[in-house]
Design an enzyme around this catalytic site. Structure first.
Site, PDB file in Angstrom:
ATOM      1  N   HIS A 163       0.829  -1.210   0.000  1.00  0.00           N
ATOM      2  CA  HIS A 163       0.000   0.000   0.000  1.00  0.00           C
ATOM      3  C   HIS A 163       0.859   1.254   0.000  1.00  0.00           C
ATOM      4  CE1 HIS A 163       0.491  -0.879   4.383  1.00  0.00           C
ATOM      5  NE2 HIS A 163       0.630   0.433   4.497  1.00  0.00           N
TER       6      HIS A 163
ATOM      7  N   HIS B 206       3.856   7.093   3.928  1.00  0.00           N
ATOM      8  CA  HIS B 206       4.800   5.987   3.764  1.00  0.00           C
ATOM      9  C   HIS B 206       4.369   5.076   2.635  1.00  0.00           C
ATOM     10  CE1 HIS B 206       1.892   4.107   6.702  1.00  0.00           C
ATOM     11  NE2 HIS B 206       2.142   3.011   6.025  1.00  0.00           N
TER      12      HIS B 206
ATOM     13  N   GLU C 160       7.628   0.997   5.145  1.00  0.00           N
ATOM     14  CA  GLU C 160       7.103  -0.107   5.960  1.00  0.00           C
ATOM     15  C   GLU C 160       7.365  -1.409   5.229  1.00  0.00           C
ATOM     16  OE1 GLU C 160       2.835   0.123   6.403  1.00  0.00           O
ATOM     17  OE2 GLU C 160       2.822  -1.224   8.118  1.00  0.00           O
TER      18      GLU C 160
HETATM   19 CO    CO Z   1       1.117   1.169   6.351  1.00  0.00          CO
END
Ligand code: CO
Length: 157
Positions: free
Chosen positions: A30, A102, A153
């Site tokens: 994502h 992020h 991440e």
């Molecule tokens: Co995330």
């Protein structure tokens, strides 16, 4: 008739790929976007962009309320602060109209990936141990200053 063999480069000589033992990042899971108005952002993605927008979910452990938007090849995660000490508060102060917060890449083995990345000089935020992320799977975050200014991440899938 002359033999051709000596005039051609032997095709069986193939250069070996390097670093095959390094745990590779996989799919883009994502992109997270911090937003100053969660309802407005969700309505925009749903009504103006025609996206498949989920319901808001509170994530108290992470200090955020999230809405997941399913795209054919990845997800967008809308982030909104939850609580006074939300990690998103500072970001929105610096970016009042919101912004990309992020990116998240998938890995098969988060411990192996972490150890490789730390050995390569990347810093892991927090105590370095995986936490359970918004999708219920172990995640870590790499320091943005080590990642071209992008908070990154890693999620084990
Ligand atoms: Co995330």
């Amino acid at each position: 008739m002359r033999p051709l063999a000596e005039t051609h480069t032997p095709r069986h000589i193939v250069r070996k790929e390097m670093n095959r033992s390094v745990p590779m990042i996989g799919r883009l899971n994502h992109v997270a976007i911090a937003v100053p108005d969660l309802e407005a952002a969700a309505a925009q993605y749903r009504d103006a962009l025609g996206a498949n927008v989920g319901a808001p979910q509170d994530e108290p452990d992470h200090g955020v309320t999230v809405i997941f938007i399913e795209l054919p090849n990845t997800k967008i995660e809308l982030l909104y602060p939850l609580g006074d000490d939300s990690p998103i508060n500072g970001f929105l102060e610096k970016n009042p109209s919101g912004g990309i917060h992020h990116v998240c890449y998938e890995v098969d083995d988060i411990i192996a990936a972490r150890d490789q990345m730390v050995a390569s000089g990347l810093r892991v935020l927090g105590n370095g141990e995986p936490k359970i992320g918004a999708h219920g799977k172990p995640v870590i975050f790499l320091h943005p200053k080590d990642m071209n200014g992008t908070l990154t991440e890693l999620e084990q899938v």
